[in-house]
Design an enzyme around this catalytic site. Structure first.
Site, PDB file in Angstrom:
ATOM      1  N   PRO A   6      28.402 -45.025  32.021  1.00 12.29           N
ATOM      2  CA  PRO A   6      28.251 -43.615  31.277  1.00 12.29           C
ATOM      3  C   PRO A   6      29.322 -42.617  31.659  1.00 12.29           C
ATOM      4  O   PRO A   6      29.794 -42.536  32.819  1.00 12.29           O
ATOM      5  CB  PRO A   6      26.823 -43.182  32.042  1.00 12.29           C
ATOM      6  CG  PRO A   6      25.990 -44.475  32.136  1.00 12.29           C
ATOM      7  CD  PRO A   6      27.004 -45.158  32.637  1.00 12.29           C
ATOM      8  N   CYS A   7      29.595 -41.946  30.512  1.00 12.80           N
ATOM      9  CA  CYS A   7      30.855 -41.077  30.543  1.00 12.80           C
ATOM     10  C   CYS A   7      30.223 -39.482  30.840  1.00 12.80           C
ATOM     11  O   CYS A   7      31.268 -38.693  31.199  1.00 12.80           O
ATOM     12  CB  CYS A   7      31.579 -41.342  29.502  1.00 12.80           C
ATOM     13  SG  CYS A   7      31.034 -40.481  27.952  1.00 12.80           S
ATOM     14  N   GLN A   8      29.156 -39.165  30.739  1.00 13.90           N
ATOM     15  CA  GLN A   8      28.752 -37.896  30.573  1.00 13.90           C
ATOM     16  C   GLN A   8      29.346 -36.802  31.659  1.00 13.90           C
ATOM     17  O   GLN A   8      29.874 -35.699  31.375  1.00 13.90           O
ATOM     18  CB  GLN A   8      27.371 -37.446  30.399  1.00 13.90           C
ATOM     19  CG  GLN A   8      26.500 -38.250  29.083  1.00 13.90           C
ATOM     20  CD  GLN A   8      26.170 -39.658  29.141  1.00 13.90           C
ATOM     21  OE1 GLN A   8      26.842 -40.602  29.875  1.00 13.90           O
ATOM     22  NE2 GLN A   8      25.536 -39.882  28.459  1.00 13.90           N
TER      23      GLN A   8
END
Length: 381
Positions: free
Chosen positions: A76-78
């Site tokens: 995940p990049c958040q």
């Protein structure tokens, strides 16, 4: 040399990495904690193994029954994105890299280490927390016995969507790397200035394990945004004229001028619109609508975190129409075939796509780096 190579797919989403890798790669383990995404994976990958719909933190080497030549992890990049919260690899989402990495190290301790690992994320991972997050990733790879090199690959070279992403390709230090797959220094096409900055910031002990990967440049793409537009989309409807006028009213003078120029051309013109928060002349934050008619879509994003869904603007002479981009159009911008089955609910489909990988980018990486690297280390020429 084997006919196919085996791989693990972590944070798998709808299986776009698997589609990009193609028939030369056989998936032997899939992990995706989101049940909705896992459902799409199952529907579109009938021959794939059962999806492990659990947090990667609870997976063990016993769950990965077969050894693999490659592990793919689009974690995940958040917390690493420019629009994120700045928590980086300590954040709840992007921090899921660590359980994945611990699993890789466990496999290695059992003599089952994965020869090649690909980490995919937003380009902000190069500079988040003033570059410290990338430095941590680099040190983790180096200390575990991997050489590594980042590539910034933009989907715009393959599909009409501006979507730069970071791909860190790491390989065990005992692997043979053909000279054709590496360079002496950065390539301006695949290595941005921030890539070079990331290299310069590393300690000398980590720099020694850096690889400037060498990839050929693709031929200029032939498909434009207008080529992917549906005449009668089922997932969206045309906005009312009142809504279109409201969107136009949110535009700056420069953007209105773009619309007027499209009208004067007399041609059917397709553009994309994003709503963004900007400061006005008094310094107040206001929502603006920004349009582009260069036949390139802006980056597809998930609706989470305040990102707006992309809007199409269709100009035909004096007439201006707007509507949301359809789910099938969004899928085409990711290089997904029309046979790929999308969720019926718009938001669910858009989230699946916006969180995914551009399939042609993965294919280019696989054909020009991953497959040659695996082949030469498994009896190939």
């Amino acid at each position: 040399m084997p006919d196919t190579f085996r791989f693990y797919e972590f944070f798998a989403g709808g299986g776009m990495a698997s589609l990009g890798l193609g028939p030369q790669w056989k998936c032997v383990y899939v992990n995706e904690w989101c049940k909705k995404k896992a459902r799409s994976y199952k529907i579109n990958h009938s021959g794939a193994p059962r999806v492990d719909v659990r947090d990667v933190a609870v997976a063990t080497p016993a769950d990965l029954r077969e050894n693999a030549d490659l592990a793919w992890a689009s974690f995940p990049c958040q917390d690493l994105s420019l629009a994120g919260n700045g928590k980086g690899l300590q954040g709840a989402r992007s921090g899921t890299f660590w359980p994945f990495w611990n699993l890789m190290k466990e496999l290695d301790s059992l003599g089952r280490g994965v020869p090649v690992i690909v980490l995919e994320n937003v380009v902000g991972a190069l500079s988040s927390n003033k570059g410290e997050d990338f430095k941590i990733l680099a040190k983790a790879l180096s200390s575990a016995g991997y050489r590594f090199g980042p590539l910034v690959m933009n989907a715009v070279h393959f599909t009409p969507q501006s979507r730069p992403r970071l791909f860190i390709v790491a390989c065990k230090k005992n692997l043979l790397i053909p000279k054709s797959l590496r360079r002496e220094g950065p390539d301006g096409f695949w290595h941005t200035p921030k890539t070079a900055q990331a290299y310069d910031s590393l300690p000398a002990s980590t720099k020694t394990d850096w690889i400037w990967w060498n990839l050929p440049r693709p031929e200029p793409k032939k498909v434009e945004l207008a080529d992917l537009i549906e005449d009668a989309p089922e997932s969206v409807s045309v906005h009312t004229q009142e809504e279109t006028k409201r969107i136009l009213a949110m535009m700056s003078e420069a953007n209105i001028n773009k619309v007027e120029a499209a009208k004067k051309s007399g041609k059917l013109t397709v553009g994309t619109v994003y709503k963004r928060t900007r400061k006005d002349s008094d310094g107040n934050r206001v929502q603006r609508a920004e349009v582009r008619f260069d036949q390139i879509s802006g980056c597809l994003r998930t609706p989470a975190g305040g990102s707006s869904r992309q809007i199409l603007m269709i100009v035909n002479g004096k007439d201006v129409f707007t509507r949301l981009i359809s789910t099938r159009e969004a899928a085409r911008l990711m290089g997904l075939p029309d046979e790929y089955q999308l969720p019926q609910k718009y938001n669910e489909a858009y989230h699946l796509i916006g969180d995914g990988l551009a399939v042609p980018v993965v294919s280019w990486l696989a054909d020009n780096l991953l497959y040659p690297l695996a082949s030469v280390n498994n009896g190939g020429a």
